[in-house]
Design a protein around this motif. Structure first.
Motif, PDB file in Angstrom:
ATOM      1  N   VAL A 201      -8.636 -30.419   4.659  1.00 21.75           N
ATOM      2  CA  VAL A 201      -8.639 -31.653   5.452  1.00 21.75           C
ATOM      3  C   VAL A 201      -7.238 -31.879   6.024  1.00 21.75           C
ATOM      4  O   VAL A 201      -6.250 -31.816   5.288  1.00 21.75           O
ATOM      5  N   LYS A 202      -7.160 -32.135   7.317  1.00 23.37           N
ATOM      6  CA  LYS A 202      -5.884 -32.416   7.977  1.00 23.37           C
ATOM      7  C   LYS A 202      -5.998 -33.687   8.809  1.00 23.37           C
ATOM      8  O   LYS A 202      -7.060 -33.992   9.340  1.00 23.37           O
ATOM      9  N   CYS A 203      -4.873 -34.399   8.907  1.00 21.03           N
ATOM     10  CA  CYS A 203      -4.872 -35.656   9.661  1.00 21.03           C
ATOM     11  C   CYS A 203      -3.545 -35.835  10.394  1.00 21.03           C
ATOM     12  O   CYS A 203      -2.480 -35.634   9.812  1.00 21.03           O
ATOM     13  N   TRP A 204      -3.624 -36.180  11.668  1.00 16.73           N
ATOM     14  CA  TRP A 204      -2.447 -36.512  12.480  1.00 16.73           C
ATOM     15  C   TRP A 204      -2.606 -37.948  12.985  1.00 16.73           C
ATOM     16  O   TRP A 204      -3.657 -38.305  13.514  1.00 16.73           O
ATOM     17  N   ILE A 205      -1.574 -38.765  12.842  1.00 13.50           N
ATOM     18  CA  ILE A 205      -1.629 -40.150  13.331  1.00 13.50           C
ATOM     19  C   ILE A 205      -0.397 -40.406  14.211  1.00 13.50           C
ATOM     20  O   ILE A 205       0.738 -40.200  13.787  1.00 13.50           O
ATOM     21  N   TYR A 206      -0.640 -40.855  15.436  1.00 13.63           N
ATOM     22  CA  TYR A 206       0.437 -41.188  16.377  1.00 13.63           C
ATOM     23  C   TYR A 206       0.661 -42.688  16.378  1.00 13.63           C
ATOM     24  O   TYR A 206      -0.249 -43.469  16.650  1.00 13.63           O
ATOM     25  N   LYS A 207       1.893 -43.119  16.035  1.00 16.10           N
ATOM     26  CA  LYS A 207       2.194 -44.536  15.891  1.00 16.10           C
ATOM     27  C   LYS A 207       3.028 -45.118  17.035  1.00 16.10           C
ATOM     28  O   LYS A 207       3.266 -46.320  17.083  1.00 16.10           O
ATOM     29  N   GLY A 208       3.528 -44.275  17.915  1.00 15.16           N
ATOM     30  CA  GLY A 208       4.399 -44.751  18.989  1.00 15.16           C
ATOM     31  C   GLY A 208       5.579 -43.815  19.145  1.00 15.16           C
ATOM     32  O   GLY A 208       5.578 -42.704  18.617  1.00 15.16           O
ATOM     33  N   GLU A 209       6.607 -44.273  19.836  1.00 19.02           N
ATOM     34  CA  GLU A 209       7.795 -43.452  20.054  1.00 19.02           C
ATOM     35  C   GLU A 209       8.986 -44.031  19.306  1.00 19.02           C
ATOM     36  O   GLU A 209       9.122 -45.244  19.176  1.00 19.02           O
ATOM     37  N   ILE A 210       9.833 -43.135  18.808  1.00 17.93           N
ATOM     38  CA  ILE A 210      11.069 -43.535  18.140  1.00 17.93           C
ATOM     39  C   ILE A 210      12.233 -43.078  19.000  1.00 17.93           C
ATOM     40  O   ILE A 210      12.360 -41.886  19.310  1.00 17.93           O
TER      41      ILE A 210
END
Length: 225
Positions: A201-210
């Motif tokens: 199981v793999k998961c990628w979460i994009y939260k915004g830019e830093i």
């Protein structure tokens, strides 16, 4: 690049920091590295039910600081901090003697924005015989509802008893710019163990830019979990 390399490892020094922070010479480097791995494995295995996202370690010449990031801090701390004392005693058996051993338990206030916890949640559902497609769909809905800008989840393995061939099932929502180094992308992976076999199981979460380096004032324009 974005598909083959961990997005966290790719961004270390840009907008992510190391999970182990210390300096050592050639004589002690291997011993420190082995201790770190043993401590992390011990905590993640013994407190698997406590929703542990990650364990970070900081070392100085006479001090060892272990930070445990969890969604259920009360289960680790215990009554009047008894759990912390037990952890210290167990860890002391795994490491060389230090003058000061500090264990900090830090709460993850938004577990649905933590990729490792989301991946473990999916794995747990699959082990309980929930259909992979349904588990992925529910996980993505929770992540997007929590405020993420994008999410991708994937499971690989023998997903159905009728079909003995390995399959890959993916679900995608929003944008996940893996090639953009300033993007704040959280990544987690685990495995589900079923009667049919092992399912990754793999998961990628994009939260915004830093914008800026980790810890720099004004460096982030998003809210981290």
């Amino acid at each position: 690049m974005g598909q083959k390399v961990s997005p966290i490892g790719l961004r270390v020094g840009i907008n992510k920091d190391w999970n182990s922070t210390w300096y050592a010479d050639k004589k002690t480097f291997a011993a420190n590295l082995k201790e770190d791995q043993e401590v992390k494995n011990f905590i993640t295995k013994k407190y698997k039910a406590c929703s542990i996202s990650k364990v970070t370690i900081e070392r100085t010449e006479s001090k060892l600081v272990i930070n445990i990031f969890t969604a259920k801090p009360g289960m680790i701390i215990g009554t009047k901090g008894a759990g912390i004392e037990n952890i210290k005693k167990e860890i002391a058996k795994l490491i060389r003697p230090v003058k000061l051993l500090v264990v900090n338990v830090k709460e993850i206030k938004k577990p649905d924005l933590d990729a490792q916890l989301v991946a473990e949640s999916i794995a747990s559902q699959i082990e309980k015989r929930v259909a992979a497609k349904r588990a992925l769909k529910l996980a993505i809905e929770r992540v997007m509802k929590a405020g993420a800008k994008g999410c991708k989840v994937q499971v690989s393995g023998v997903l159905a008893k009728a079909n003995e061939k390995a399959q890959t099932e993916k679900q995608f929502r929003g944008s996940v710019p893996l090639h953009t180094l300033r993007a704040d992308i959280d990544y987690g992976e685990t495995a589900a163990y079923t009667m049919i076999g092992k399912i990754g199981v793999k998961c990628w979460i994009y939260k915004g830019e830093i914008l800026g380096k980790p810890g720099q004032k004004g460096g982030a324009n998003n809210v981290n979990a």
